[in-house]
Design a protein around this motif. Structure first.
Motif, PDB file in Angstrom:
ATOM      1  N   TRP A  40      -4.562   4.724  -2.652  1.00  0.00           N
ATOM      2  CA  TRP A  40      -4.879   5.899  -3.462  1.00  0.00           C
ATOM      3  C   TRP A  40      -4.593   7.191  -2.705  1.00  0.00           C
ATOM      4  O   TRP A  40      -4.093   8.172  -3.273  1.00  0.00           O
ATOM      5  CB  TRP A  40      -6.336   5.860  -3.903  1.00  0.00           C
ATOM      6  N   THR A 189      -3.278   6.766 -11.699  1.00  0.00           N
ATOM      7  CA  THR A 189      -4.139   7.355 -10.671  1.00  0.00           C
ATOM      8  C   THR A 189      -5.601   6.992 -10.906  1.00  0.00           C
ATOM      9  O   THR A 189      -6.345   6.737  -9.959  1.00  0.00           O
ATOM     10  CB  THR A 189      -3.991   8.894 -10.631  1.00  0.00           C
ATOM     11  N   PHE A 192      -6.147   3.325  -9.673  1.00  0.00           N
ATOM     12  CA  PHE A 192      -6.225   3.167  -8.221  1.00  0.00           C
ATOM     13  C   PHE A 192      -7.430   3.884  -7.631  1.00  0.00           C
ATOM     14  O   PHE A 192      -8.006   3.414  -6.642  1.00  0.00           O
ATOM     15  CB  PHE A 192      -4.928   3.640  -7.560  1.00  0.00           C
ATOM     16  N   LEU A 193      -7.827   4.991  -8.232  1.00  0.00           N
ATOM     17  CA  LEU A 193      -9.039   5.661  -7.767  1.00  0.00           C
ATOM     18  C   LEU A 193     -10.253   4.777  -8.004  1.00  0.00           C
ATOM     19  O   LEU A 193     -11.131   4.643  -7.132  1.00  0.00           O
ATOM     20  CB  LEU A 193      -9.214   7.001  -8.483  1.00  0.00           C
TER      21      LEU A 193
END
Length: 217
Positions: A40, A189, A192-193
Motif C-alpha cells: 500500500w 487503493t 489494499f488499504l
C-alpha cells in the motif's frame, strides 16, 4: 528511522546472501502480515504521482497547477513527518496508523464523489495536503515498524520493505501506463488499504499477546 542504523560490528551480507535472506525472511509470520501494508505504501505514492496529478489536476486545471500542488504535498509531508515523530511518543503507534488510514480513506471518498470545477481549484490543494500528511505517516511509521519487529534481522527486513514498496509503485504506474481509468484504481487503493490495515492489526495483536506472555512468565 532505523534503516541506516546498524549494530556496530555486525557482519555485512554479500549481495547473494542478502537475496537469499530476503526470500527466507518472507516466511516469517509478521513479514507476511505486513506485506499488504508495505505494498500500500508504494501504491499510494504511485497513485498520487501518476493518477492524482493527471486526473484531478492536469486534466481539470492545467499542467501549470501541478507544480504548486506538489509543493503543498511536499511541505505538508515534511512537516507531518517531523510532527508525528513527537506525537507517537504521546499516543503510541496504533492511533497514528489509524489516523493515516482515515485520512487516506477520506481523501479517496472525496475523489470518488467530487467533480472538479473551475471554482473548486482549492479542493485539489486540500486533498494534496491531506495526502501528504498520510504519506508522512506511512513513510516514517512503516519504516519504524520494520525496525521494531525485525531488530535482529534488519538487512533482510528492509530489503523486503523496499521490494514490496517498489512492487506497489510498479502496479500503480503500470495501470496508469495501460490507460486504466482513475475510478477502478481508487477502488484498488481502498482494497489494499483495507488489507494492509487488517494485517497490521493482526501484527499488533500478536505483539501485545507476546508481550503479555513475557510479563506473565
Amino acid at each position: 528511522f532505523g534503516e541506516d542504523e546498524r549494530k556496530e560490528g555486525q557482519e555485512k551480507l554479500t549481495g547473494k546472501q542478502l537475496l537469499v535472506a530476503t526470500f527466507r525472511h518472507m516466511k516469517k509470520k509478521n513479514q507476511i502480515l505486513i506485506i499488504p501494508l508495505t505494498f500500500w505504501s508504494g501504491i499510494e505514492q504511485g497513485f498520487f504521482g501518476a493518477d492524482f496529478t493527471a486526473g484531478f489536476v492536469t486534466c481539470a486545471y492545467g499542467v501549470h497547477v501541478v507544480g504548486r500542488v506538489l509543493i503543498v504535498f511536499g511541505v505538508c509531508d515534511a512537516l507531518a513527518s517531523v510532527g508525528f515523530g513527537f506525537i507517537i511518543k504521546l499516543v503510541g503507534r496504533v492511533p497514528i496508523f489509524i489516523l493515516g488510514a482515515c485520512i487516506n480513506l477520506a481523501v479517496i471518498i472525496v475523489m470518488l464523489t467530487w467533480t472538479p470545477t473551475a471554482s473548486s481549484v482549492a479542493v485539489v490543494y486540500v486533498l494534496a495536503a491531506l495526502w501528504g500528511i498520510g504519506d508522512a505517516i506511512w513513510q516514517t511509521q512503516i519504516n519504524a515498524l520494520y525496525g521494531v519487529l525485525f531488530a535482529s534481522d534488519e538487512e533482510a527486513a528492509f530489503s523486503n520493505y523496499r521490494l514490496w514498496e517498489s512492487m506497489g509503485f510498479l502496479l500503480a504506474f503500470i495501470t496508469q501506463a495501460c490507460g486504466v481509468c482513475v475510478f477502478p484504481k481508487l477502488l484498488l487503493t481502498i482494497v489494499f488499504l483495507s488489507l494492509g490495515m487488517g494485517g497490521y492489526f493482526v501484527v499488533e495483536f500478536l505483539e501485545r499477546k507476546k508481550a503479555q506472555e513475557r510479563r506473565n512468565d
